[in-house]
Design a protein around this motif. Structure first.
Motif, PDB file in Angstrom:
ATOM      1  N   GLY A 342       0.734  -1.340   0.024  1.00 45.82           N
ATOM      2  CA  GLY A 342      -0.061  -0.045  -0.292  1.00 45.82           C
ATOM      3  C   GLY A 342       0.515   1.568   0.266  1.00 45.82           C
ATOM      4  O   GLY A 342       0.298   2.081   0.270  1.00 45.82           O
ATOM      5  N   ARG A 343       1.876   1.108  -0.118  1.00 45.19           N
ATOM      6  CA  ARG A 343       2.775   2.510   0.252  1.00 45.19           C
ATOM      7  C   ARG A 343       3.444   2.681  -1.080  1.00 45.19           C
ATOM      8  O   ARG A 343       4.118   3.700  -1.134  1.00 45.19           O
ATOM      9  CB  ARG A 343       4.347   2.390   0.893  1.00 45.19           C
ATOM     10  N   ALA A 344       3.383   2.077  -2.552  1.00 43.39           N
ATOM     11  CA  ALA A 344       3.724   2.499  -3.718  1.00 43.39           C
ATOM     12  C   ALA A 344       2.569   2.740  -4.548  1.00 43.39           C
ATOM     13  O   ALA A 344       2.103   1.963  -4.936  1.00 43.39           O
ATOM     14  CB  ALA A 344       4.820   1.126  -4.260  1.00 43.39           C
ATOM     15  N   GLY A 345       3.196   3.750  -5.264  1.00 44.06           N
ATOM     16  CA  GLY A 345       2.259   4.088  -6.535  1.00 44.06           C
ATOM     17  C   GLY A 345       2.552   2.734  -7.397  1.00 44.06           C
ATOM     18  O   GLY A 345       3.420   2.224  -7.917  1.00 44.06           O
ATOM     19  N   THR A 346       1.691   3.218  -8.629  1.00 44.11           N
ATOM     20  CA  THR A 346       1.273   1.884  -9.756  1.00 44.11           C
ATOM     21  C   THR A 346       2.124   2.362 -10.157  1.00 44.11           C
ATOM     22  O   THR A 346       3.015   0.918 -11.339  1.00 44.11           O
ATOM     23  CB  THR A 346      -0.429   2.298 -10.505  1.00 44.11           C
ATOM     24  N   ALA A 347       2.676   3.191 -11.323  1.00 44.38           N
ATOM     25  CA  ALA A 347       3.321   3.765 -11.746  1.00 44.38           C
ATOM     26  C   ALA A 347       4.813   2.893 -11.403  1.00 44.38           C
ATOM     27  O   ALA A 347       5.363   1.980 -12.133  1.00 44.38           O
ATOM     28  CB  ALA A 347       3.597   4.641 -12.258  1.00 44.38           C
ATOM     29  N   THR A 348       4.840   3.411 -10.259  1.00 43.16           N
ATOM     30  CA  THR A 348       6.201   2.644  -9.742  1.00 43.16           C
ATOM     31  C   THR A 348       6.293   1.013  -9.971  1.00 43.16           C
ATOM     32  O   THR A 348       7.478   0.233 -10.204  1.00 43.16           O
ATOM     33  CB  THR A 348       7.010   3.332  -8.202  1.00 43.16           C
ATOM     34  N   VAL A 349       5.223   0.778  -9.515  1.00 41.60           N
ATOM     35  CA  VAL A 349       4.843  -1.600  -9.452  1.00 41.60           C
ATOM     36  C   VAL A 349       5.165  -1.436 -10.151  1.00 41.60           C
ATOM     37  O   VAL A 349       5.122  -2.485 -10.743  1.00 41.60           O
ATOM     38  CB  VAL A 349       3.756  -1.405  -8.225  1.00 41.60           C
ATOM     39  N   LEU A 350       4.450  -0.695 -11.311  1.00 40.22           N
ATOM     40  CA  LEU A 350       4.984  -1.533 -12.975  1.00 40.22           C
ATOM     41  C   LEU A 350       5.748  -1.367 -13.276  1.00 40.22           C
ATOM     42  O   LEU A 350       6.348  -2.893 -14.433  1.00 40.22           O
ATOM     43  CB  LEU A 350       3.371  -0.954 -13.671  1.00 40.22           C
ATOM     44  N   ALA A 351       6.881  -0.589 -13.192  1.00 40.63           N
ATOM     45  CA  ALA A 351       8.047   0.113 -13.688  1.00 40.63           C
ATOM     46  C   ALA A 351       9.649  -1.400 -12.871  1.00 40.63           C
ATOM     47  O   ALA A 351       9.754  -1.914 -13.716  1.00 40.63           O
ATOM     48  CB  ALA A 351       8.797   1.248 -13.447  1.00 40.63           C
ATOM     49  N   GLY A 352       8.980  -1.729 -11.801  1.00 34.24           N
ATOM     50  CA  GLY A 352       9.618  -2.314 -11.126  1.00 34.24           C
ATOM     51  C   GLY A 352       9.161  -3.803 -12.011  1.00 34.24           C
ATOM     52  O   GLY A 352      10.088  -4.323 -11.568  1.00 34.24           O
ATOM     53  N   CYS A 353       7.656  -4.023 -11.658  1.00 38.11           N
ATOM     54  CA  CYS A 353       7.194  -5.346 -12.841  1.00 38.11           C
ATOM     55  C   CYS A 353       8.056  -5.492 -14.014  1.00 38.11           C
ATOM     56  O   CYS A 353       8.512  -6.843 -14.332  1.00 38.11           O
ATOM     57  CB  CYS A 353       5.932  -5.172 -12.994  1.00 38.11           C
TER      58      CYS A 353
END
Length: 389
Positions: A342-353
């Motif tokens: 719940g601490r990371a934004g969607t764009a950041t999470v998808l970049a990590g993926c």
């Protein structure tokens, strides 16, 4: 025509078939990761929440429109296709296919339980194992019969969801949604707290697994029919058909997916969600087919061979990569590790993926250059055949 009546392709065709099947599976791994991370990363990873930026909202909307509901269908199609390859392998070995298949499904079911409880409550392996029994029962049905059954399953589920959605629209207002505070605290807690949270969420997700099981089964059956015909053994021979499928599937699939994203992510109100899901169930197979056909056409070109060689090793060890994705996400987002739930934004999470997926492609290529099976595939092979490979 039964599975035993299918002519075995020559060696070059078999090589292409294996590469194409594995490359499609490796491609599907990215879509599965982008969808699963929305559950694993927390309640605000889908472009929602008070702190979601415009980039987060756009990223979440695009994933809903272009990815959600498409790649698990591709995986399911390949499961049905691989079923026919396993049947032929059992025939060549002079082994009983029924016992092999049942052992394989039991192993998948047990892996799914462990996966759901420890790592990811949205596990799909248990559903695959149960539906694999239906696939076995349909193994001798004519390809046209199983394709018709698949169409009926998709239409029936779409009608059911549409009826549910129309009832929701007729209601006086949107249904209330429970706050995410409890799950956030649980997933940021110690490992025992994470296990309890997984068990709670698993119970909540089981209903959805049962509801969408007909969609998975439909893809299984289409894969069974395609495997019986040996379509992927020489996919380059079907270039005109692949182009037609893209021409029909792309506009239909995109239109339905855009409408579904509008219902689920805005600008339409949340009570349109079930109507959007009904349209998604009906049209997602068209976009899935367009994706798969486009990749098959690309793989048949000179430049596409390199892409196939990059994707195929990841597809050869798809089960290991699928479970590894869950392990990495659990270590990043839950109390097992960094507790970023719940601490990371969607764009950041998808970049990590995307970074994780690129790493899996590279590691899979290195590993498959040295061994024949991935770690979990070796376990599954040993259980299926009753002996070590």
């Amino acid at each position: 025509m039964s599975a035993t009546e299918t002519t075995t392709p020559a060696a070059p065709a078999t090589s292409r078939r294996i590469r194409d099947v594995d490359a499609l599976r490796g491609f599907a791994l990215l879509g599965i990761l982008l969808v699963n991370v929305e559950v694993m990363a927390g309640p605000y990873s889908a472009g929602e929440g008070p702190s979601a930026s415009a980039a987060d909202q756009v990223a979440a909307w695009l994933v809903t429109a272009l990815v959600s509901g498409k790649f698990y269908l591709l995986f399911s199609f390949l499961f049905g296709y691989s079923f026919t390859l396993q049947a032929r392998a059992a025939e060549r070995d002079g082994a009983g296919f029924a016992s092999r298949h049942l052992r394989r499904l039991l192993c998948l079911f047990l892996l799914g339980i462990a996966h759901a409880v420890v790592l990811f409550p949205g596990d799909i392996l248990m559903t695959y194992a149960v539906l694999g029994l239906v696939l076995f029962a349909a193994r001798n049905a004519a390809p046209r019969t199983v394709v018709r059954a698949a169409i009926w399953l998709v239409v029936a589920l779409s009608v059911l969801l549409l009826g549910q959605g129309l009832l929701a629209l007729a209601a006086s207002g949107p249904a209330g949604v429970a706050g995410p505070e409890e799950s956030v605290a649980a997933y940021r807690g110690d490992p025992v707290s994470v296990l309890h949270a997984n068990l709670r969420q698993w119970r909540e997700l089981l209903g959805g697994d049962l509801l969408y099981a007909p969609h998975l089964l439909a893809a299984f059956l289409v894969g069974l029919a395609a495997g019986r015909r040996g379509v992927l053994a020489e996919s380059h021979r079907y270039r005109p058909q692949l182009l037609r499928l893209i021409g029909y599937g792309l506009p239909v699939g995109l239109a339905g997916s855009v409408f579904s994203a509008m219902c689920g992510k805005g600008p339409l109100e949340p009570r349109w969600s079930d109507v959007g899901m009904a349209v998604e169930v009906l049209t997602a197979p068209a976009l899935t087919v367009a994706y798969a056909c486009g990749l098959l056409l690309l793989l048949s070109t000179r430049h596409g061979r390199g892409i196939g060689n990059l994707l195929a090793p990841a597809g050869r060890m798809a089960l290991t990569n699928y479970l590894t994705q869950s392990l990495v996400m659990a270590l990043v987002f839950t109390g097992y590790g960094l507790a970023l739930y719940g601490r990371a934004g969607t764009a950041t999470v998808l970049a990590g993926c995307c970074v994780l997926y690129a790493a899996q492609l590279m590691l899979s290529s290195r590993l498959m250059g040295r061994v024949r099976y991935g770690p979990v595939e070796r376990l599954l092979h040993t259980v299926t055949r009753g002996r070590r490979p």
